[in-house]
Every structure is written in C-alpha cells, then in structure tokens.
Design a protein around this motif. Structure first.
Motif, PDB file in Angstrom:
ATOM      1  N   ASN A  18      19.957   3.044  -4.547  1.00 35.26           N
ATOM      2  CA  ASN A  18      20.382   1.681  -4.870  1.00 35.26           C
ATOM      3  C   ASN A  18      21.221   1.044  -3.755  1.00 35.26           C
ATOM      4  O   ASN A  18      21.363  -0.162  -3.700  1.00 35.26           O
ATOM      5  N   TYR A  19      21.763   1.840  -2.835  1.00 32.50           N
ATOM      6  CA  TYR A  19      22.570   1.316  -1.737  1.00 32.50           C
ATOM      7  C   TYR A  19      21.743   0.760  -0.579  1.00 32.50           C
ATOM      8  O   TYR A  19      22.280   0.101   0.301  1.00 32.50           O
ATOM      9  N   PHE A  20      20.441   1.025  -0.550  1.00 40.30           N
ATOM     10  CA  PHE A  20      19.641   0.707   0.633  1.00 40.30           C
ATOM     11  C   PHE A  20      18.894  -0.614   0.517  1.00 40.30           C
ATOM     12  O   PHE A  20      18.574  -1.078  -0.571  1.00 40.30           O
ATOM     13  N   ASP A  21      18.607  -1.174   1.680  1.00 38.81           N
ATOM     14  CA  ASP A  21      17.836  -2.406   1.814  1.00 38.81           C
ATOM     15  C   ASP A  21      16.483  -2.224   1.132  1.00 38.81           C
ATOM     16  O   ASP A  21      15.810  -1.205   1.320  1.00 38.81           O
ATOM     17  N   ARG A  22      16.075  -3.195   0.377  1.00 37.54           N
ATOM     18  CA  ARG A  22      14.843  -3.098  -0.420  1.00 37.54           C
ATOM     19  C   ARG A  22      13.569  -3.226   0.406  1.00 37.54           C
ATOM     20  O   ARG A  22      12.474  -3.016  -0.095  1.00 37.54           O
ATOM     21  N   ASP A  23      13.713  -3.564   1.697  1.00 36.87           N
ATOM     22  CA  ASP A  23      12.536  -3.655   2.561  1.00 36.87           C
ATOM     23  C   ASP A  23      12.239  -2.365   3.322  1.00 36.87           C
ATOM     24  O   ASP A  23      11.215  -2.276   3.995  1.00 36.87           O
ATOM     25  N   ILE A  24      13.119  -1.374   3.249  1.00 33.50           N
ATOM     26  CA  ILE A  24      12.870  -0.105   3.935  1.00 33.50           C
ATOM     27  C   ILE A  24      11.638   0.556   3.307  1.00 33.50           C
ATOM     28  O   ILE A  24      11.562   0.687   2.083  1.00 33.50           O
ATOM     29  N   PRO A  25      10.689   0.977   4.133  1.00 33.78           N
ATOM     30  CA  PRO A  25       9.551   1.714   3.570  1.00 33.78           C
ATOM     31  C   PRO A  25      10.023   3.039   2.966  1.00 33.78           C
ATOM     32  O   PRO A  25      10.813   3.767   3.576  1.00 33.78           O
ATOM     33  N   ILE A  26       9.554   3.318   1.769  1.00 31.35           N
ATOM     34  CA  ILE A  26       9.855   4.579   1.103  1.00 31.35           C
ATOM     35  C   ILE A  26       8.554   5.346   0.935  1.00 31.35           C
ATOM     36  O   ILE A  26       7.577   4.819   0.387  1.00 31.35           O
ATOM     37  N   TYR A  27       8.552   6.586   1.418  1.00 30.29           N
ATOM     38  CA  TYR A  27       7.419   7.482   1.288  1.00 30.29           C
ATOM     39  C   TYR A  27       7.837   8.581   0.323  1.00 30.29           C
ATOM     40  O   TYR A  27       8.814   9.280   0.556  1.00 30.29           O
ATOM     41  N   ILE A  28       7.091   8.716  -0.763  1.00 33.94           N
ATOM     42  CA  ILE A  28       7.489   9.642  -1.817  1.00 33.94           C
ATOM     43  C   ILE A  28       6.304  10.489  -2.263  1.00 33.94           C
ATOM     44  O   ILE A  28       5.185   9.988  -2.416  1.00 33.94           O
ATOM     45  N   PHE A  29       6.584  11.788  -2.469  1.00 38.41           N
ATOM     46  CA  PHE A  29       5.586  12.661  -3.059  1.00 38.41           C
ATOM     47  C   PHE A  29       5.900  12.801  -4.539  1.00 38.41           C
ATOM     48  O   PHE A  29       6.982  13.251  -4.906  1.00 38.41           O
ATOM     49  N   SER A  30       4.968  12.391  -5.367  1.00 41.36           N
ATOM     50  CA  SER A  30       5.119  12.539  -6.811  1.00 41.36           C
ATOM     51  C   SER A  30       3.765  12.364  -7.477  1.00 41.36           C
ATOM     52  O   SER A  30       3.000  11.473  -7.107  1.00 41.36           O
ATOM     53  N   VAL A  31       3.483  13.209  -8.440  1.00 43.77           N
ATOM     54  CA  VAL A  31       2.266  13.042  -9.232  1.00 43.77           C
ATOM     55  C   VAL A  31       2.549  12.158 -10.445  1.00 43.77           C
ATOM     56  O   VAL A  31       1.647  11.843 -11.208  1.00 43.77           O
ATOM     57  N   PHE A  32       3.809  11.743 -10.585  1.00 44.20           N
ATOM     58  CA  PHE A  32       4.207  10.930 -11.731  1.00 44.20           C
ATOM     59  C   PHE A  32       4.376   9.479 -11.293  1.00 44.20           C
ATOM     60  O   PHE A  32       5.271   9.160 -10.515  1.00 44.20           O
ATOM     61  N   VAL A  33       3.526   8.601 -11.809  1.00 47.84           N
ATOM     62  CA  VAL A  33       3.602   7.187 -11.426  1.00 47.84           C
ATOM     63  C   VAL A  33       4.914   6.553 -11.881  1.00 47.84           C
ATOM     64  O   VAL A  33       5.339   5.540 -11.331  1.00 47.84           O
ATOM     65  N   GLU A  34       5.584   7.173 -12.837  1.00 48.14           N
ATOM     66  CA  GLU A  34       6.868   6.643 -13.309  1.00 48.14           C
ATOM     67  C   GLU A  34       7.895   6.580 -12.174  1.00 48.14           C
ATOM     68  O   GLU A  34       8.748   5.696 -12.148  1.00 48.14           O
ATOM     69  N   ALA A  35       7.810   7.509 -11.219  1.00 43.33           N
ATOM     70  CA  ALA A  35       8.737   7.493 -10.078  1.00 43.33           C
ATOM     71  C   ALA A  35       8.549   6.219  -9.263  1.00 43.33           C
ATOM     72  O   ALA A  35       9.523   5.595  -8.831  1.00 43.33           O
ATOM     73  N   LEU A  36       7.305   5.821  -9.070  1.00 40.10           N
ATOM     74  CA  LEU A  36       7.030   4.580  -8.333  1.00 40.10           C
ATOM     75  C   LEU A  36       7.552   3.380  -9.103  1.00 40.10           C
ATOM     76  O   LEU A  36       8.102   2.438  -8.516  1.00 40.10           O
ATOM     77  N   GLU A  37       7.379   3.405 -10.402  1.00 39.93           N
ATOM     78  CA  GLU A  37       7.870   2.298 -11.234  1.00 39.93           C
ATOM     79  C   GLU A  37       9.394   2.182 -11.169  1.00 39.93           C
ATOM     80  O   GLU A  37       9.937   1.077 -11.125  1.00 39.93           O
ATOM     81  N   LEU A  38      10.092   3.325 -11.145  1.00 39.88           N
ATOM     82  CA  LEU A  38      11.553   3.293 -11.027  1.00 39.88           C
ATOM     83  C   LEU A  38      11.978   2.656  -9.710  1.00 39.88           C
ATOM     84  O   LEU A  38      12.932   1.867  -9.668  1.00 39.88           O
ATOM     85  N   LEU A  39      11.280   2.974  -8.626  1.00 39.92           N
ATOM     86  CA  LEU A  39      11.588   2.360  -7.329  1.00 39.92           C
ATOM     87  C   LEU A  39      11.310   0.858  -7.348  1.00 39.92           C
ATOM     88  O   LEU A  39      12.086   0.069  -6.817  1.00 39.92           O
ATOM     89  N   LYS A  40      10.219   0.466  -7.989  1.00 45.66           N
ATOM     90  CA  LYS A  40       9.903  -0.960  -8.107  1.00 45.66           C
ATOM     91  C   LYS A  40      10.951  -1.683  -8.941  1.00 45.66           C
ATOM     92  O   LYS A  40      11.348  -2.804  -8.620  1.00 45.66           O
ATOM     93  N   GLU A  41      11.429  -1.037 -10.005  1.00 40.95           N
ATOM     94  CA  GLU A  41      12.474  -1.637 -10.835  1.00 40.95           C
ATOM     95  C   GLU A  41      13.768  -1.837 -10.056  1.00 40.95           C
ATOM     96  O   GLU A  41      14.514  -2.785 -10.318  1.00 40.95           O
ATOM     97  N   LEU A  42      14.045  -0.948  -9.084  1.00 36.54           N
ATOM     98  CA  LEU A  42      15.221  -1.119  -8.229  1.00 36.54           C
ATOM     99  C   LEU A  42      15.019  -2.253  -7.219  1.00 36.54           C
ATOM    100  O   LEU A  42      15.969  -2.687  -6.578  1.00 36.54           O
ATOM    101  N   GLY A  43      13.782  -2.705  -7.058  1.00 35.94           N
ATOM    102  CA  GLY A  43      13.502  -3.823  -6.165  1.00 35.94           C
ATOM    103  C   GLY A  43      12.860  -3.447  -4.847  1.00 35.94           C
ATOM    104  O   GLY A  43      12.653  -4.308  -3.986  1.00 35.94           O
ATOM    105  N   PHE A  44      12.524  -2.171  -4.656  1.00 31.74           N
ATOM    106  CA  PHE A  44      11.874  -1.770  -3.408  1.00 31.74           C
ATOM    107  C   PHE A  44      10.461  -2.329  -3.369  1.00 31.74           C
ATOM    108  O   PHE A  44       9.739  -2.318  -4.356  1.00 31.74           O
ATOM    109  N   ARG A  45      10.084  -2.849  -2.195  1.00 28.61           N
ATOM    110  CA  ARG A  45       8.816  -3.549  -2.054  1.00 28.61           C
ATOM    111  C   ARG A  45       7.785  -2.820  -1.194  1.00 28.61           C
ATOM    112  O   ARG A  45       6.620  -3.207  -1.159  1.00 28.61           O
TER     113      ARG A  45
END
Length: 132
Positions: free
Chosen positions: A62-89
């Motif tokens: 939550n402390y980071f700029d929302r435009d930073i690319p985030i690369y994540i390994f997860s088989v759970f799409v919920e993790a991506l949704e949590l990042l989107k809810e934080l505003g990461f684009r």
C-alpha cells in the motif's frame, strides 16, 4: 525482501516493510525500516514469489506508487483482484519457466516446493546469477 539495482534499474522482491508481519512474526535479525525514506526510492518493478503474508504483504504494498509494474506468481486470481483493489494498474501474472526482462536484469520464475503455491526466482544480471 530484496533489492537489486545496478545504477539504472532497481527491482524489489517480496517487500515486507512492517513489523510484526503476519500478525505475530518478526524479522530475524531485527531490522528497522524508515518507511517514509524507503518509499522515496523509485522502483522499476516489484516481484512477488507467492502469496504468503511474508512475501505478499498488502499493508506494505500500500506504500508504493500504483504505476509500478508488479509481477506476481499465484494460481489464485483473488491475489490479482486484491492488487487491483489497492489501485495497482500494471499487474502481470507470472508463469513458471518464463522470463521477464527489466533493464539489464532477467528474472525467470521456477517451480519451488509446491507449484500451486510458491515459486523461486533466478535473477541474471550480466554474468551474475542469483537464485532467490
């Protein structure tokens, strides 16, 4: 977490900036992070190896700029949704044995103990190889 930088590119891996993390876990050896100063650093990408709280800490992210690319390994799409809810684009889902190039760094995702939960990173920079 780890930072890799070469003067041009700065990558952050599995950032956890808060103590305690996961409710009752502390880093060892003990560390102190000035979050305000730390967050002034500019990162070209954040890599997350898996979604356990000691690698995927939403409070820290939550402390980071929302435009930073985030690369994540997860088989759970919920993790991506949590990042989107934080505003990461700029969120990228990592697949095993694929490469991501950021500046002079190449990051390859490999299978760890359980391919449905976690991964490890092979970071290559010029002739330097690190397995994280």
């Amino acid at each position: 977490g780890y930072i890799f930088e070469d003067g041009k590119t700065r990558l952050l891996f599995d950032p956890v900036l808060i103590e305690p993390f996961s409710g009752n876990c502390y880093s060892f050896p003990e560390t102190e992070i000035d979050i305000t100063e730390f967050c002034k650093l500019k990162f070209d990408a954040i890599f997350i190896s898996h979604i356990h709280e000691d690698h995927f800490c939403l409070e820290s992210l939550n402390y980071f700029d929302r435009d930073i690319p985030i690369y994540i390994f997860s088989v759970f799409v919920e993790a991506l949704e949590l990042l989107k809810e934080l505003g990461f684009r700029n969120i990228h889902l990592l697949e095993l044995s694929n490469d991501v190039r950021v500046g002079e760094f190449n990051v390859r995702t490999h299978r760890a103990l359980d391919e449905n939960i976690d991964s490890i990173f092979h970071i290559n920079w010029k002739q330097v190889n690190i397995l994280n």
